[in-house]
Design an enzyme around this catalytic site. Structure first.
Site, short mmCIF file in Angstrom:
data_model
loop_
_atom_site.label_atom_id
_atom_site.label_comp_id
_atom_site.label_asym_id
_atom_site.label_seq_id
_atom_site.Cartn_x
_atom_site.Cartn_y
_atom_site.Cartn_z
N GLU A 84 20.55 44.21 -16.18
CA GLU A 84 20.38 43.39 -16.92
C GLU A 84 19.47 41.73 -16.29
OE1 GLU A 84 24.44 42.11 -16.32
OE2 GLU A 84 24.50 41.67 -14.63
N LYS A 130 26.24 42.43 -22.89
CA LYS A 130 26.93 42.99 -22.65
C LYS A 130 27.56 41.33 -22.53
CE LYS A 130 27.51 41.00 -17.43
NZ LYS A 130 26.54 41.64 -16.13
N LYS A 167 23.45 44.20 -7.21
CA LYS A 167 22.65 43.18 -6.72
C LYS A 167 22.14 42.63 -6.33
CE LYS A 167 25.44 40.53 -10.66
NZ LYS A 167 26.64 39.33 -10.68
N LYS A 176 30.48 38.35 -22.35
CA LYS A 176 31.21 37.75 -20.87
C LYS A 176 32.90 37.31 -21.80
CE LYS A 176 28.57 37.24 -17.93
NZ LYS A 176 29.21 37.58 -16.51
N HIS A 220 25.74 28.73 -21.70
CA HIS A 220 25.90 30.08 -21.58
C HIS A 220 27.17 30.60 -21.48
CE1 HIS A 220 24.50 34.36 -20.76
NE2 HIS A 220 24.78 33.96 -19.32
N ASP A 227 31.80 41.75 -19.26
CA ASP A 227 32.33 41.04 -17.72
C ASP A 227 33.47 40.37 -17.65
OD1 ASP A 227 32.08 40.78 -15.27
OD2 ASP A 227 29.55 40.25 -15.25
N ASP A 269 31.40 43.69 -9.79
CA ASP A 269 30.50 43.26 -9.25
C ASP A 269 30.84 42.59 -7.93
OD1 ASP A 269 28.04 41.35 -9.11
OD2 ASP A 269 28.76 40.55 -11.35
#
Ligand code: MUC
Ligand code: MG
Length: 379
Positions: free
Chosen positions: A326, A166, A272, A168, A20, A197, A248
């Site tokens: 998400e 989304k 979050k 990255k 990831h 993001d 974020d």
């Protein structure tokens, strides 16, 4: 009064299904800190504290979360009435500064325990009850390879698992990143929403160019393009561009939410539970957003099933959740640590309905992946 008679914390390391790739780290596994509380009536509560990429994303590491709980939070918790979650967290807050992920793990376990004691889901304890039983769920395309990302998007679209993506970015040159995003948006077309993001990796000038080009490419949302403390730059970018900027990393609880909403620093908040310092402060962040006309998105720290279920209980209580969530963390891992995995279908996650978090751990799998019981190959 019941008391907490057992507090056990341990780290489990679970491999990811593929690398990831984020701007600040490439994850090959996720390290989940689990907290298990047992009270004097034998009721158990489970919580999770999880970050991303060791210390590369934020100030707390898995090892630090465990240390903060074992050394500083546990002695306070032992003096608290576990049924009074707000009072317990306030007492902990008096002797432990910051450490939001550790506090979130403990608050989650307390709420799970309190919900089981009362026979109600956690959503009833935080927001007066769930107003939706399922949540839209985005998927992050972050294999590091455009063709592989498109293949992955096609697969999950065909499975009707996700239609929000989304991406990255922020590691490469702005134009190279935009070319990657534009290729994926062209492939997805109107079948899905594409967002990015940047994880704070752009300067304001790079963000200015990036947001203009991303908007032209059909991107719907740009998450945390610049440094988390630079509220002024976030406000200038928000005012200038049509594509909304989502905060974020800038959001570490209600005080940040108020400051960013007040200066127009973001048009959307990624709420979050971990970054906010728990479910109750995350709910407060959402309330401030709603009062300030800021849109809501349910964010993740790529938690496993426990943290994902806890987040789902909060997000299920929010009157508006225009940007979805998400909460796909468990799907990024090769194995689920829950006895019964969370249910993903028809582009949504079903919110668990049982008492407390409404979930149970798969004890054998958790025992197998416990770092303190394994050879140290994964960390
Ligand atoms: C982040 O920065 O939002 C959420 C989804 C994902 O892939 O990474 C996280 C962290
Ligand atoms: Mg983010």
């Amino acid at each position: 009064m019941a008391t907490i008679v057992e507090i056990d914390t341990y780290i489990v390391d679970i491999p990811t299904i593929r690398p990831h790739v984020l701007a600040m780290a490439t994850m090959h596994h996720q390290s989940i800190v689990l907290v298990r509380l047992r009270d004097s009536d034998g009721i158990e509560g489970i919580g999770e504290g999880t970050t991303i990429g060791g210390l590369s994303y934020g100030e707390e590491s898995p090892e630090g979360i465990k240390l903060a709980i074992d050394t500083y939070i546990a002695p306070v918790l032992e003096t608290c009435d576990p049924s009074q979650v707000g009072a317990a967290m306030a007492k902990i807050g008096k002797s432990v500064f910051g450490n939001h992920l550790a506090k979130c793990a403990v608050e989650t376990a307390l709420l799970d325990l309190a919900g089981k004691r009362l026979g109600v889901p956690v959503s009833t304890l935080i927001g007066g009850g769930a107003i939706r039983d399922r949540l839209p769920v985005a998927w992050t395309l972050a294999s590091g390879d455009t063709a592989r990302d498109i293949e992955e998007a096609e697969r999950v679209l065909a499975e009707r698992r996700h239609n929000i993506f989304k991406l990255k970015i922020g590691k490469r040159d702005v134009r190279a990143d935009v070319a990657h995003v534009a290729a994926i948006k062209r492939a997805v077309g109107d079948r899905g929403s594409v967002r990015v993001d940047v994880n704070q990796n752009w300067s304001e000038a790079q963000a200015d160019l990036g947001m203009k080009l991303l908007e032209e490419a059909g991107v719907d949302l740009v998450e945390q393009p610049v440094a988390r403390h630079d509220h002024a730059a976030m406000a200038r970018l928000s005012a200038k561009h049509v594509v909304p900027l989502m905060a974020d990393e800038a959001l570490h609880g209600p005080a940040d939410a108020f400051a960013i909403a007040a200066c127009g620093g973001a048009r959307v908040f990624a709420v979050k539970i971990a970054q906010s310092g728990g479910l109750l402060p995350a709910h407060a962040v959402a309330t401030i957003a709603q009062a300030g006309g800021v849109g809501l998105y349910g964010g993740t720290m790529l938690e496993g099933g426990v943290g994902t279920a806890a987040s789902a209980h909060v997000f299920a209580t929010l009157p508006s959740l225009a940007w979805g969530t998400e909460l796909f963390g468990p799907l990024l891992l090769t194995e689920d640590i829950l006895a019964e995995p969370l249910r993903y279908a028809d582009f949504h996650l079903s919110v668990p309905t049982g008492p407390g978090l409404g979930i149970a751990l798969d004890e054998d799998r958790v025992a197998f992946h416990r770092r303190d019981r394994r050879s140290p190959t994964l960390h």
